[in-house]
Scaffold this motif. Structure first.
Motif, PDB file in Angstrom:
ATOM      1  N   ASP A  69      -3.402   4.277  -1.976  1.00  0.00           N
ATOM      2  CA  ASP A  69      -4.026   3.091  -2.563  1.00  0.00           C
ATOM      3  C   ASP A  69      -3.404   1.805  -2.060  1.00  0.00           C
ATOM      4  O   ASP A  69      -2.461   1.819  -1.278  1.00  0.00           O
ATOM      5  CB  ASP A  69      -3.976   3.161  -4.095  1.00  0.00           C
ATOM      6  N   LEU A 127      -6.912  -1.108  -5.321  1.00  0.00           N
ATOM      7  CA  LEU A 127      -7.979  -0.433  -4.577  1.00  0.00           C
ATOM      8  C   LEU A 127      -7.565   1.009  -4.295  1.00  0.00           C
ATOM      9  O   LEU A 127      -6.475   1.259  -3.795  1.00  0.00           O
ATOM     10  CB  LEU A 127      -8.250  -1.163  -3.248  1.00  0.00           C
ATOM     11  N   ASP A 128      -8.450   1.929  -4.616  1.00  0.00           N
ATOM     12  CA  ASP A 128      -8.190   3.353  -4.422  1.00  0.00           C
ATOM     13  C   ASP A 128      -8.880   3.799  -3.128  1.00  0.00           C
ATOM     14  O   ASP A 128     -10.103   3.760  -3.028  1.00  0.00           O
ATOM     15  CB  ASP A 128      -8.748   4.123  -5.635  1.00  0.00           C
ATOM     16  N   LYS A 129      -8.091   4.196  -2.119  1.00  0.00           N
ATOM     17  CA  LYS A 129      -8.650   4.554  -0.811  1.00  0.00           C
ATOM     18  C   LYS A 129      -9.481   5.836  -0.888  1.00  0.00           C
ATOM     19  O   LYS A 129      -9.106   6.779  -1.576  1.00  0.00           O
ATOM     20  CB  LYS A 129      -7.527   4.768   0.204  1.00  0.00           C
ATOM     21  N   ILE A 142     -13.483   2.368  -0.218  1.00  0.00           N
ATOM     22  CA  ILE A 142     -12.668   2.619  -1.412  1.00  0.00           C
ATOM     23  C   ILE A 142     -13.521   3.299  -2.482  1.00  0.00           C
ATOM     24  O   ILE A 142     -14.744   3.268  -2.418  1.00  0.00           O
ATOM     25  CB  ILE A 142     -12.081   1.300  -1.996  1.00  0.00           C
ATOM     26  N   LYS A 178     -17.661  -0.845  -2.487  1.00  0.00           N
ATOM     27  CA  LYS A 178     -17.096   0.224  -1.650  1.00  0.00           C
ATOM     28  C   LYS A 178     -16.480  -0.323  -0.358  1.00  0.00           C
ATOM     29  O   LYS A 178     -15.504   0.213   0.142  1.00  0.00           O
ATOM     30  CB  LYS A 178     -18.204   1.235  -1.345  1.00  0.00           C
ATOM     31  N   GLN A 187       0.829  -1.206   0.000  1.00  0.00           N
ATOM     32  CA  GLN A 187       0.000   0.000   0.000  1.00  0.00           C
ATOM     33  C   GLN A 187       0.857   1.247   0.000  1.00  0.00           C
ATOM     34  O   GLN A 187       2.014   1.224   0.404  1.00  0.00           O
ATOM     35  CB  GLN A 187      -0.932   0.007   1.213  1.00  0.00           C
ATOM     36  N   SER A 226     -11.007   1.698  -8.768  1.00  0.00           N
ATOM     37  CA  SER A 226     -10.399   0.431  -8.370  1.00  0.00           C
ATOM     38  C   SER A 226     -10.565  -0.570  -9.510  1.00  0.00           C
ATOM     39  O   SER A 226     -11.602  -0.590 -10.170  1.00  0.00           O
ATOM     40  CB  SER A 226     -11.049  -0.085  -7.083  1.00  0.00           C
ATOM     41  N   TRP A 249      -3.765   1.214   6.088  1.00  0.00           N
ATOM     42  CA  TRP A 249      -4.644   0.097   6.424  1.00  0.00           C
ATOM     43  C   TRP A 249      -3.844  -0.946   7.186  1.00  0.00           C
ATOM     44  O   TRP A 249      -2.709  -1.255   6.831  1.00  0.00           O
ATOM     45  CB  TRP A 249      -5.193  -0.538   5.157  1.00  0.00           C
ATOM     46  N   GLN A 261      -7.345   9.210   1.962  1.00  0.00           N
ATOM     47  CA  GLN A 261      -5.971   9.058   1.494  1.00  0.00           C
ATOM     48  C   GLN A 261      -4.973   9.609   2.511  1.00  0.00           C
ATOM     49  O   GLN A 261      -3.892  10.052   2.165  1.00  0.00           O
ATOM     50  CB  GLN A 261      -5.826   9.705   0.120  1.00  0.00           C
TER      51      GLN A 261
END
Length: 190
Positions: free
Chosen positions: A38, A104-106, A82, A60, A34, A87, A113, A109
């Motif tokens: 992301d 996966l796009d947080k 997300i 999500k 990560q 993603s 995680w 940001q």
């Protein structure tokens, strides 16, 4: 109340915790990395599989990666939301076979995680050392905020004042110097 471990003891405890964490992560049926923005998950699969053999669902708050007709490899709730539209997943050929790569796009940001899905063992996010080059990608204001957060986090862990608390202490010291006649012995900070 227990005494603080010695630096040597702390090093040993950290090494043990890291070894346990590494073993737990290595036992997972996937690998993941990560950045602050992301997360990438890779799942090795047999080279015979094609995209149509896979059952990958990204919502999500949930991730499922499975080969149709088999138990899911990953099927769990995400610890944080997300952006589904940003993603993606792909099936890529590797020297050892194939792997499913999930990006996966947080949504938030500004946070690390501890795990990909909530059922997996957690990692110690306080030990994450962000790559400095990644900090360089941020615009000046965001970078300053992230660096301040990282500094404050380290200060807190060491029981020292955060940058804001230090500013208050410095202002108080300055004020004390300018007003030597005043008694600050009962002053409360907070």
């Amino acid at each position: 109340m227990s005494a603080e471990p010695s630096p040597e003891e702390q090093k040993r405890l950290d090494a043990e915790a890291k070894a346990k964490e590494d073993a737990e992560q290595a036992a997972l049926p996937y690998k993941w990395t990560q950045t602050i923005k992301d997360l990438d998950v890779t799942v090795e699969v047999d080279g015979k599989y094609k995209g149509r053999d896979l059952d990958v669902k990204i919502t999500k708050t949930h991730l499922k990666v499975a080969i149709k007709g088999q138990d899911p490899i990953i099927d769990g709730d995400l610890p944080h939301a997300i952006h589904v539209d940003d993603s993606t997943w792909t099936l890529e050929t590797t020297p050892a076979g194939k792997e499913v790569v999930v990006h996966l796009d947080k949504v938030n940001q500004m946070e690390w995680w501890a795990h990909v899905v909530t059922s997996a063992p957690k990692i110690d996010t306080s030990k994450i050392q962000p790559e400095n080059s990644k900090l360089g990608d941020l615009d000046g204001e965001t970078r300053g905020m992230v660096e301040k957060m990282m500094f404050d986090q380290r200060q807190k862990e060491m029981g020292k004042p955060t940058s804001d608390e230090q500013k208050k202490l410095d202002l108080l010291e300055q004020f004390k110097k300018q007003h030597p006649e005043m008694d600050f012995s009962n002053a409360k900070m907070g």
